[in-house]
Structures are given as structure tokens and as C-alpha cells.
Scaffold this active site. Structure first.
Site, PDB file in Angstrom:
ATOM      1  N   SER A  19      -4.487   7.096  -2.466  1.00  0.00           N
ATOM      2  CA  SER A  19      -3.616   8.180  -2.927  1.00  0.00           C
ATOM      3  C   SER A  19      -4.377   9.435  -3.352  1.00  0.00           C
ATOM      4  O   SER A  19      -3.930  10.555  -3.029  1.00  0.00           O
ATOM      5  CB  SER A  19      -2.724   7.692  -4.073  1.00  0.00           C
ATOM      6  N   THR A  65       2.116   1.868  -8.486  1.00  0.00           N
ATOM      7  CA  THR A  65       2.059   0.768  -7.535  1.00  0.00           C
ATOM      8  C   THR A  65       1.964  -0.553  -8.288  1.00  0.00           C
ATOM      9  O   THR A  65       2.094  -0.587  -9.528  1.00  0.00           O
ATOM     10  CB  THR A  65       0.883   0.974  -6.549  1.00  0.00           C
ATOM     11  N   LYS A  69       5.911  -1.286 -10.984  1.00  0.00           N
ATOM     12  CA  LYS A  69       7.082  -0.528 -10.545  1.00  0.00           C
ATOM     13  C   LYS A  69       8.328  -0.814 -11.379  1.00  0.00           C
ATOM     14  O   LYS A  69       9.137   0.079 -11.624  1.00  0.00           O
ATOM     15  CB  LYS A  69       7.343  -0.774  -9.055  1.00  0.00           C
ATOM     16  N   ASN A  90       8.428   4.135  -7.880  1.00  0.00           N
ATOM     17  CA  ASN A  90       7.053   4.352  -7.442  1.00  0.00           C
ATOM     18  C   ASN A  90       6.589   5.784  -7.706  1.00  0.00           C
ATOM     19  O   ASN A  90       5.458   6.128  -7.399  1.00  0.00           O
ATOM     20  CB  ASN A  90       6.882   4.004  -5.956  1.00  0.00           C
ATOM     21  N   ASP A 106      10.003   4.402  -1.438  1.00  0.00           N
ATOM     22  CA  ASP A 106       9.421   3.403  -0.536  1.00  0.00           C
ATOM     23  C   ASP A 106      10.256   3.196   0.725  1.00  0.00           C
ATOM     24  O   ASP A 106       9.744   3.221   1.850  1.00  0.00           O
ATOM     25  CB  ASP A 106       9.258   2.065  -1.259  1.00  0.00           C
ATOM     26  N   GLY A 131      10.968 -11.346   1.742  1.00  0.00           N
ATOM     27  CA  GLY A 131      10.741 -10.910   0.374  1.00  0.00           C
ATOM     28  C   GLY A 131      11.980 -10.263  -0.205  1.00  0.00           C
ATOM     29  O   GLY A 131      12.831  -9.738   0.528  1.00  0.00           O
ATOM     30  N   ALA A 135       9.782  -3.770  -3.815  1.00  0.00           N
ATOM     31  CA  ALA A 135       9.598  -3.048  -2.556  1.00  0.00           C
ATOM     32  C   ALA A 135      10.663  -3.450  -1.551  1.00  0.00           C
ATOM     33  O   ALA A 135      11.210  -2.610  -0.827  1.00  0.00           O
ATOM     34  CB  ALA A 135       8.205  -3.312  -2.003  1.00  0.00           C
ATOM     35  N   LEU A 220       4.480  -3.931   4.826  1.00  0.00           N
ATOM     36  CA  LEU A 220       4.475  -2.829   3.859  1.00  0.00           C
ATOM     37  C   LEU A 220       3.080  -2.545   3.331  1.00  0.00           C
ATOM     38  O   LEU A 220       2.813  -1.444   2.848  1.00  0.00           O
ATOM     39  CB  LEU A 220       5.413  -3.131   2.683  1.00  0.00           C
ATOM     40  N   TYR A 222      -1.221  -2.283   3.756  1.00  0.00           N
ATOM     41  CA  TYR A 222      -2.092  -1.670   4.758  1.00  0.00           C
ATOM     42  C   TYR A 222      -3.510  -2.177   4.550  1.00  0.00           C
ATOM     43  O   TYR A 222      -3.835  -2.745   3.505  1.00  0.00           O
ATOM     44  CB  TYR A 222      -2.043  -0.136   4.668  1.00  0.00           C
TER      45      TYR A 222
END
Length: 278
Positions: A19, A65, A69, A90, A106, A131, A135, A220, A222
Site C-alpha cells: 500500500s 487490513t 476490519k 477497509n 473490497d 468463505g 472480505a 482475494l 496476492y
């Protein structure tokens, strides 16, 4: 000399976050000078760290994050519709009167990454969401509004999945199944991994039968946290397999626009980051 505008991302851990460089790259597009840093706060210290950042350090905005959250949502004085639906935030923004506003970008960021960057038309898709945490709640609403034909939500604790489906309130299009049912619930056009398994370094054992003939798979996460799911998707024959790097850049752009009133060009930033990680 005046102090630079203060921004930050809160998490635990957070040292790995991209970020700061994303927001600096956005700021350079407009010639904006700012300071954006990572703040590692354990869960029991998060609320005090946020209050200190905004009240004593003149913070103007913060990204949030894992694992904060839910706590960020609870701290806010005002909450956007997307944040209220997800029950998480977020993005935190300091309003002119000093109060905090919570946002959740998100879901919108993920859909924009899929549709605009990866040219995937979600309308008519049968989607599987793995899930039902914070998120996943944001993503579920956005997938529904993007026009998927059906959305099946599967979570290890079925109560959370049922609560999410009930909140959306469209039983003809949105429903739940048990995790143990994954081997015989058919195939899907879109499979989204919103579990924390990769982030926690845990393996996610999934049947290949979930993948339809032209399926797209999306994690979601990375980087390394998405490797396991994407490897499964490719082995299962998915037509497309994407991690959440583009989602990260898009949600950062949403936050930047909230704070600065200007929308950055996400393309060059995404390309730069994806080139470095490949």
C-alpha cells in the site's frame, strides 16, 4: 515548513504491504506530497493506535487490513452502505469535524478488476464463493449486484454462510451449501477464494469438479498467499486464474479518491507491481 499529509495502513502483520508504494505512485500522478506508512498494531492495541493516529498525529485517512476490519467498522462514527452490509471496513477517513467515517471498497474493487482489467462479464455466471468472513461479505454483495445468475456460498462454519445469504435476501439466486458438499455440488463459471487459508499458510483441498469448462478462478489474496489456490485452479483446467493484486490496486484507488477527490490511473501501477512479482 508545513507537515506532509499523513496516511497509513493498519494491519498485523503489515511490513509486507504494498500500500505505501501504491499510494505514493498515485500521489506522483497529481504532484501531491504525502506521507503514507505501515502501522503494525496487535488486535488489543488497534483502537488506541487508530485514535492516536487521527487525533495526535493528524492522520487524514487509513487503510485497514487483517485482522482489524471488524474493529475498524466498530470504531467509526459514520459508515457507508457497503461497510454496513459487510460489517467491516477497509478504509477510515477523518471528517472535517474530527469524526471517523468507515468505508468498504473490497467488493467493488474486485468486480472492477475482473470486469475492467480482465474483461470478464459476470452477468449470467454461476458463482461459488469460498468463505463468509468480512472480505467475503463485501464480495458477495458486489457479485450479486454485478449480475451473476446464482451465488453459492460455502464456509466451514455454515452459520456464517447462512447469515450472509439471509442478509442478501434473494433465495432464488443466493444460497449456501456445506463444505463437505463441495465434491458433489456441480461446477461453476466463477470460483472466488475469500478464505484466509493462504494468508495463514494453510492448504486448501478442493475437488477439481468445481471447475466449469470456461471457469475463472480468483483469489482475494496476492503473492505467495494465492499460490496454492491458483495452482489448484490451473491444475483443474480453469480458463482464467487471477490473484487479488488488481483488487488491491483498485481498492487503494477508491481510498485515494475519497481522501484527495481525484481518481488515479490504476493501469501503470498495476503493471509495475505485476511485472516485479512475476
Amino acid at each position: 515548513m508545513s507537515r506532509l499529509a499523513q496516511f497509513a495502513v493498519f494491519g498485523h502483520p503489515i511490513a509486507h504491504s504494498l500500500s505505501p508504494q501504491i499510494h505514493q505512485a498515485f500521489a506522483q500522478q497529481f504532484g501531491i506530497a504525502l506521507q503514507y506508512r505501515t502501522i503494525d498494531a496487535a488486535p488489543d492495541a488497534f483502537a488506541d493506535a487508530v485514535r492516536r493516529f487521527f487525533a495526535q498525529e493528524d492522520g487524514r485517512g487509513a487503510n485497514v487490513t487483517l485482522p482489524h476490519k471488524h474493529a475498524a467498522f466498530a470504531l467509526a462514527d459514520e459508515r457507508s452502505q457497503a461497510a454496513t452490509r459487510a460489517g467491516t471496513a477497509n478504509v477510515l477517513t477523518r471528517l472535517a469535524d474530527g469524526r471517523l467515517a468507515a468505508h468498504n471498497t473490497d467488493g467493488a474493487a474486485m468486480v472492477r478488476d475482473l470486469t475492467d482489467r480482465h474483461d470478464l462479464d459476470l452477468r449470467g455466471h454461476d458463482a461459488l464463493l469460498l468463505g463468509a468472513g468480512g472480505a467475503a461479505r463485501a464480495v458477495a454483495w458486489s457479485l450479486f449486484e454485478a449480475g451473476v445468475s446464482t451465488l453459492t456460498i460455502v464456509n466451514r462454519s455454515p452459520e456464517a454462510a447462512d447469515a450472509l445469504a439471509d442478509a442478501i435476501g434473494e433465495p432464488a439466486r443466493v444460497h449456501t451449501r456445506y463444505w463437505d458438499d463441495l465434491g458433489h455440488i456441480g461446477s461453476f463459471d466463477l470460483v472466488v477464494n475469500a478464505t484466509s487459508a493462504g494468508t495463514l499458510g494453510q492448504s486448501l483441498t478442493l475437488p477439481f469438479s468445481l471447475i466449469g469448462s470456461r471457469a475463472a478462478c480468483y483469489d482475494l489474496g496476492y503473492g505467495p498467499s494465492a499460490f496454492g489456490f491458483l495452482a489448484w485452479a490451473r491444475a483443474a483446467g480453469a480458463r482464467y486464474a487471477h490473484d487479488g493484486l488488481g483488487m488491491l490496486v483498485e481498492q487503494a484507488a477508491d481510498a485515494f479518491q475519497l481522501w484527495h477527490g481525484r481518481r488515479p490511473d490504476t493501469g501503470p501501477v498495476y503493471q509495475s507491481l505485476s511485472t516485479r512479482s512475476s
